[in-house]
Design a protein around this motif. Structure first.
Motif, mmCIF file in Angstrom:
data_model
loop_
_atom_site.group_PDB
_atom_site.id
_atom_site.type_symbol
_atom_site.label_atom_id
_atom_site.label_comp_id
_atom_site.label_asym_id
_atom_site.label_seq_id
_atom_site.Cartn_x
_atom_site.Cartn_y
_atom_site.Cartn_z
ATOM 1 N N THR A 7 0.844 -1.192 0.000
ATOM 2 C CA THR A 7 0.000 0.000 0.000
ATOM 3 C C THR A 7 0.873 1.233 0.000
ATOM 4 O O THR A 7 1.995 1.200 0.510
ATOM 5 C CB THR A 7 -0.928 0.053 1.227
ATOM 6 N N ASN A 8 0.359 2.319 -0.592
ATOM 7 C CA ASN A 8 1.026 3.614 -0.479
ATOM 8 C C ASN A 8 0.280 4.520 0.482
ATOM 9 O O ASN A 8 0.574 5.708 0.574
ATOM 10 C CB ASN A 8 1.132 4.275 -1.858
ATOM 11 N N ASN A 9 -0.680 3.967 1.180
ATOM 12 C CA ASN A 9 -1.496 4.755 2.096
ATOM 13 C C ASN A 9 -1.022 4.535 3.542
ATOM 14 O O ASN A 9 -1.237 3.468 4.112
ATOM 15 C CB ASN A 9 -2.972 4.369 1.928
ATOM 16 N N LYS A 12 -3.682 3.371 6.112
ATOM 17 C CA LYS A 12 -4.007 1.932 6.051
ATOM 18 C C LYS A 12 -2.922 1.128 6.747
ATOM 19 O O LYS A 12 -3.205 0.183 7.491
ATOM 20 C CB LYS A 12 -4.085 1.458 4.593
ATOM 21 N N GLU A 40 -4.270 1.407 -10.744
ATOM 22 C CA GLU A 40 -5.400 0.514 -10.430
ATOM 23 C C GLU A 40 -6.438 0.602 -11.526
ATOM 24 O O GLU A 40 -7.232 1.522 -11.577
ATOM 25 C CB GLU A 40 -5.991 0.911 -9.075
ATOM 26 N N LYS A 52 -2.540 -4.763 -7.241
ATOM 27 C CA LYS A 52 -1.482 -4.207 -6.375
ATOM 28 C C LYS A 52 -0.585 -5.317 -5.827
ATOM 29 O O LYS A 52 0.643 -5.194 -5.824
ATOM 30 C CB LYS A 52 -2.125 -3.395 -5.240
ATOM 31 N N ASP A 68 -8.080 -3.193 -1.261
ATOM 32 C CA ASP A 68 -8.784 -2.082 -1.878
ATOM 33 C C ASP A 68 -10.044 -1.855 -1.064
ATOM 34 O O ASP A 68 -10.708 -2.806 -0.642
ATOM 35 C CB ASP A 68 -9.118 -2.397 -3.337
ATOM 36 N N THR A 69 -10.344 -0.592 -0.831
ATOM 37 C CA THR A 69 -11.489 -0.242 0.007
ATOM 38 C C THR A 69 -12.389 0.728 -0.734
ATOM 39 O O THR A 69 -11.907 1.618 -1.434
ATOM 40 C CB THR A 69 -11.008 0.394 1.325
ATOM 41 N N ALA A 85 -11.285 6.642 -4.244
ATOM 42 C CA ALA A 85 -10.073 7.468 -4.118
ATOM 43 C C ALA A 85 -10.070 8.633 -5.101
ATOM 44 O O ALA A 85 -9.419 9.643 -4.872
ATOM 45 C CB ALA A 85 -8.821 6.612 -4.319
ATOM 46 N N TYR A 150 -13.052 9.190 4.149
ATOM 47 C CA TYR A 150 -14.457 9.544 4.382
ATOM 48 C C TYR A 150 -14.871 9.400 5.848
ATOM 49 O O TYR A 150 -16.055 9.541 6.162
ATOM 50 C CB TYR A 150 -15.354 8.662 3.503
ATOM 51 N N ASP A 151 -13.933 9.124 6.737
ATOM 52 C CA ASP A 151 -14.275 8.892 8.144
ATOM 53 C C ASP A 151 -15.099 10.012 8.797
ATOM 54 O O ASP A 151 -15.971 9.719 9.620
ATOM 55 C CB ASP A 151 -13.001 8.656 8.978
ATOM 56 N N LYS A 171 -12.488 2.381 16.006
ATOM 57 C CA LYS A 171 -12.502 2.070 14.563
ATOM 58 C C LYS A 171 -11.766 0.762 14.290
ATOM 59 O O LYS A 171 -12.267 -0.101 13.561
ATOM 60 C CB LYS A 171 -11.872 3.211 13.752
ATOM 61 N N HIS A 176 -14.563 -2.271 8.674
ATOM 62 C CA HIS A 176 -14.377 -3.058 7.445
ATOM 63 C C HIS A 176 -12.950 -3.629 7.380
ATOM 64 O O HIS A 176 -12.748 -4.811 7.160
ATOM 65 C CB HIS A 176 -14.664 -2.146 6.247
ATOM 66 N N ARG A 177 -11.958 -2.740 7.574
ATOM 67 C CA ARG A 177 -10.550 -3.153 7.470
ATOM 68 C C ARG A 177 -10.196 -4.129 8.581
ATOM 69 O O ARG A 177 -9.453 -5.097 8.372
ATOM 70 C CB ARG A 177 -9.664 -1.904 7.532
HETATM 71 P P1 ITT Z 1 -3.445 2.009 -1.782
HETATM 72 O O1 ITT Z 1 -2.021 2.393 -2.010
HETATM 73 O O2 ITT Z 1 -3.591 0.905 -0.785
HETATM 74 O O3 ITT Z 1 -4.185 1.742 -3.052
HETATM 75 P P2 ITT Z 1 -5.304 4.268 -1.572
HETATM 76 O O4 ITT Z 1 -5.412 5.387 -0.604
HETATM 77 O O5 ITT Z 1 -5.114 4.604 -3.009
HETATM 78 O O6 ITT Z 1 -4.125 3.295 -1.063
HETATM 79 P P3 ITT Z 1 -7.749 2.844 -2.293
HETATM 80 O O7 ITT Z 1 -7.286 2.744 -3.698
HETATM 81 O O8 ITT Z 1 -8.260 1.597 -1.632
HETATM 82 O O9 ITT Z 1 -6.583 3.358 -1.345
HETATM 83 O O10 ITT Z 1 -8.824 3.996 -2.181
HETATM 84 C C1 ITT Z 1 -9.663 4.036 -1.110
HETATM 85 C C2 ITT Z 1 -10.373 5.361 -0.980
HETATM 86 O O11 ITT Z 1 -11.296 5.224 0.100
HETATM 87 C C3 ITT Z 1 -9.471 6.528 -0.596
HETATM 88 O O12 ITT Z 1 -10.070 7.732 -1.043
HETATM 89 C C4 ITT Z 1 -9.480 6.504 0.913
HETATM 90 O O13 ITT Z 1 -9.281 7.783 1.472
HETATM 91 C C5 ITT Z 1 -10.862 5.970 1.227
HETATM 92 N N1 ITT Z 1 -10.799 5.065 2.381
HETATM 93 C C6 ITT Z 1 -10.160 3.863 2.428
HETATM 94 N N2 ITT Z 1 -10.279 3.313 3.649
HETATM 95 C C7 ITT Z 1 -10.993 4.191 4.392
HETATM 96 C C8 ITT Z 1 -11.420 4.201 5.732
HETATM 97 O O14 ITT Z 1 -11.111 3.223 6.568
HETATM 98 N N3 ITT Z 1 -12.126 5.255 6.165
HETATM 99 C C9 ITT Z 1 -12.434 6.268 5.339
HETATM 100 N N4 ITT Z 1 -12.055 6.343 4.064
HETATM 101 C C10 ITT Z 1 -11.333 5.310 3.578
#
Ligand code: ITT
Ligand code: NA
Length: 190
Positions: A7-9, A12, A40, A52, A68-69, A85, A150-151, A171, A176-177
């Motif tokens: 992940t780059n987040n 997460k 993606e 990924k 992916d979320t 995202a 979106y929290d 949380k 979900h996570r």
């Molecule tokens: P990766 O590198 O893992 O892909 P990303 O931030 O691009 O990281 P996603 O492609 O899964 O992640 O995009 C998910 C979107 O949903 C992104 O806008 C997040 O801010 C949002 N999101 C993911 N998990 C969330 C959570 O637990 N609560 C609120 N918003 C969330």
């Protein structure tokens, strides 16, 4: 046990490290010297999680998992979903995404929504999926400062505060996570 999380987040990564604390050691992409942007192109959470994970496996050789979320809103036909995202456009901020979502829900009474996470694990040449979902509703304005994405506008079922107000401990217990990650942990430890 050690496993790479593709992940780059940073948020997460922090959450999954806390959820798996004392059970599994999570290596980040930084830890393996990877600084790639992974495109993606999938149409589902499953596809994107797999894209990924496969990218990292193919380029660096590590067994790994990715996730992916998406936020799925009933009244919007489950949008933004896999496009969460980049709901407001390519390089947009969480703030832009939230504003677009609230705009699109103006005067709409049905506020039901859910977060869904799909984890794809690549291990010993096989692919495995773990899913987690939490139901809730979208409020009319942002509340709270914890969490990310979106929290601030999502209130999980059974609570009256947003994820951003409830804070990381709650949380990480119910999200979900958390649900998807606990399934992954059980799989890796048994
Ligand atoms: P990766 O590198 O893992 O892909 P990303 O931030 O691009 O990281 P996603 O492609 O899964 O992640 O995009 C998910 C979107 O949903 C992104 O806008 C997040 O801010 C949002 N999101 C993911 N998990 C969330 C959570 O637990 N609560 C609120 N918003 C969330
Ligand atoms: Na992403």
């Amino acid at each position: 046990r050690k496993i790479v999380f593709a992940t780059n987040n940073r948020h997460k990564l922090d959450e999954i490290r806390k959820i798996t604390e004392g059970k599994i050691e999570i290596l980040s992409l930084d830890d393996i010297g990877c600084h790639d942007e992974i495109e993606e192109t999938g149409n589902t959470l499953e596809e994107n999680a797999l894209i990924k994970a496969r990218f990292i496996k193919n380029k660096y050789g590590y067994d790994c998992f990715a996730e992916d979320t998406g936020l799925e809103v009933d009244a919007l036909g489950n949008a933004p979903g896999v496009y969460s995202a980049r709901y407001a456009g390519k390089a947009c901020s969480d703030e832009d995404n939230i504003n677009k979502l609230l705009d699109n829900l103006t005067d709409i009474e049905n506020r039901k929504a859910r977060f869904r996470t799909v984890i794809a694990l690549l291990m010993n040449g096989k692919e495995y999926f773990f899913e987690g979902e939490i139901k809730g509703h979208i409020i009319n304005e942002k509340r709270g400062s914890a969490g990310f994405g979106y929290d601030p506008i999502f209130v999980p079922e059974g609570y009256d505060q947003t994820f951003a107000e409830l804070g990381e401990e709650i949380k990480n217990r119910i999200s979900h996570r958390s649900i998807a990650t606990q399934k992954l942990v059980n799989f890796l430890l048994t």
